[in-house]
Design a protein around this motif. Sequence first.
Motif, PDB file in Angstrom:
ATOM      1  N   ALA A  71       0.832  -1.209   0.000  1.00 56.32           N
ATOM      2  CA  ALA A  71       0.000   0.000   0.000  1.00 56.32           C
ATOM      3  C   ALA A  71       0.864   1.256   0.000  1.00 56.32           C
ATOM      4  CB  ALA A  71      -0.933   0.000   1.205  1.00 56.32           C
ATOM      5  N   ALA A  72       2.072   1.167   0.614  1.00 53.48           N
ATOM      6  CA  ALA A  72       2.958   2.335   0.627  1.00 53.48           C
ATOM      7  C   ALA A  72       3.391   2.668  -0.805  1.00 53.48           C
ATOM      8  CB  ALA A  72       4.165   2.071   1.516  1.00 53.48           C
ATOM      9  N   ASP A 187      -6.257   5.977   1.189  1.00 55.59           N
ATOM     10  CA  ASP A 187      -5.365   4.928   1.692  1.00 55.59           C
ATOM     11  C   ASP A 187      -6.202   4.055   2.609  1.00 55.59           C
ATOM     12  OD1 ASP A 187      -3.565   3.284   2.918  1.00 55.59           O
ATOM     13  OD2 ASP A 187      -2.206   4.861   3.589  1.00 55.59           O
ATOM     14  N   ALA A 189      -5.183   0.837   3.406  1.00 55.06           N
ATOM     15  CA  ALA A 189      -4.202  -0.262   3.458  1.00 55.06           C
ATOM     16  C   ALA A 189      -4.683  -1.510   4.183  1.00 55.06           C
ATOM     17  CB  ALA A 189      -2.912   0.234   4.088  1.00 55.06           C
ATOM     18  N   SER A 208      -3.295  -2.942   0.950  1.00 54.83           N
ATOM     19  CA  SER A 208      -2.165  -3.829   1.164  1.00 54.83           C
ATOM     20  C   SER A 208      -2.620  -5.259   0.885  1.00 54.83           C
ATOM     21  CB  SER A 208      -1.710  -3.690   2.612  1.00 54.83           C
ATOM     22  OG  SER A 208      -0.588  -4.486   2.844  1.00 54.83           O
ATOM     23  N   LYS A 211      -2.158  -7.581   4.479  1.00 55.11           N
ATOM     24  CA  LYS A 211      -2.857  -7.277   5.733  1.00 55.11           C
ATOM     25  C   LYS A 211      -4.198  -8.022   5.780  1.00 55.11           C
ATOM     26  CE  LYS A 211      -0.371  -2.996   6.620  1.00 55.11           C
ATOM     27  NZ  LYS A 211      -0.438  -1.533   6.669  1.00 55.11           N
TER      28      LYS A 211
END
Length: 370
Positions: A71-72, A187, A189, A208, A211
Motif C-alpha cells: 500500500a505504501a 489509503d 491499506a 495492502s 494485511k
Amino acid sequence: MNPFQPFGLKRVINASGKMTALGGSAVQPEVAQAMAEAAQDYVEIDQLLVAAGREIAKATGAEDGCPTTGAAAGMAIATAAVIAGTNLQRIEQLPVSAGLPNEIVLQKGHAVHFGAAITQMIALGGGKPVEVGHANHTERAHFEEAINERTAALLFVQSHHAVQKGVQSLETLRDIASARGIPLIVDAAAEEDMRKYVALGADLVCYSGGKALGGPTSGFVCGRKDLIEACRAQYKGIGRAMKVGKEAIVGLLTALRQYGESEEAGESQKRRMEQFLALLEGVPGIKGGIARDESGRAIYRAKLEIDPAKAGLTAKQLIRQLESGDPAIYTRNHYSNVGIVFVDPRPLLPDQECIIAERIRDIVTGGITS
Ligand SMILES: *Cc1c(COP(=O)(O)O)cnc(C)c1O
C-alpha cells in the motif's frame, strides 16, 4: 518446520497482527502453491498487469486495478499518477515535479506513521503534502481554502492509525473533490472491506495485499480507468524501484479470489480466543476477556489484564519474557503501559494458542521476571 532455521533464525509465533516487522501474513496453501508455480515459469508481464486489473476490478467493484509491492508503494504510484498521468516526459522526471500541479491535500490527523510516514510516500511520487487543519480538528473550510491551481489530489486515510474524531469525513472530501474537479485518493491499506471506498466514490484506493487480505507482501491500487492506466504507466518511472514480481501478483490474485469466502471468521476467532482464555484459568494475576477491534472491524482478540501484585510481574516484563523465548511469541502491545496485553487470533497457526497459554502459565507460576 521452521523455514528460517537454515539461516539461524528462531521460530516466531505471531499473536500480534498483520505486522510487517513479523513478515505480514502467512498465506494459505493454495496461495503459496500458485506463487511457487508462477515463480518457476514465464509470462508476458504487461498482459499479466492488465489481467490483474480485471481481477482486482471484479473483487473491488472498481473500473480497473494495478498491482503494487504494498500500500505504501500504492500511495507513491497513485501520487505519481495524478501528477504525471500517462505523459512519458513527466513520468520520467518524477519525483522532481517543480512547475507541475503536485500538491496532495490531507488533514493533519491523517498524516500517519505506519512504520514509515505517509507524507514521505507522497514525496516519493513527486507530491508535495499539504497538511490542513489541526491534529484533532479540521473544518471543511480548511480544505476549500487549500485548493488552488497547484492541487493534484485530496487524500483520505482510512486507518486505525489516523485520528478518528474532529476530522472531515470521506464523503465530505469526495464532495469537495468532485465539485473542484480533482481526484480523491484513499489509503485503505489495512481495511477489510475491498468495495466500500470505491462505492463511496473515491477515484483511487490503495490496499495492502499482506494485511486484511492475508496475501503475500504486495498491494494494489483500484479505481477510475484513466487513473489506473496512469498508475501502470508509472512502472516506466518511479514504479520501477518498486517492481512487483509475477509470483507476488499471482499470490495476490489468488488471495483476492479466496477472500470473503470466510465470512464466519469473526465468530470462529471469538471461540478460539475463549478456548485460549480457558487454558489460562487459575493463573494468578491474569484477568482474561474478549475485546472487539477498536476501529469496529469484526476482529476479536483475547485481552489479558495483568495485575503485577498477584502475577509477580508487569505486562511489559511478561512481553519481554514471551519475546525472548524460543519460539519467540509476539503479542499485541499497544496498551502494555496500562497493563494490558492482547492476543490476536488471525495470524496464529493451528494450536499455537495452546503454546502461548502454556508459556504464560510457566512464566507466571515459575516466577521469572527479568
Ligand atoms: C500498513 C499501512 C501502509 C503500508 O502498507 P504496506 O502494504 O505495508 O506497504 C500504508 N498506509 C497505512 C494506513 C497502513 O496501515
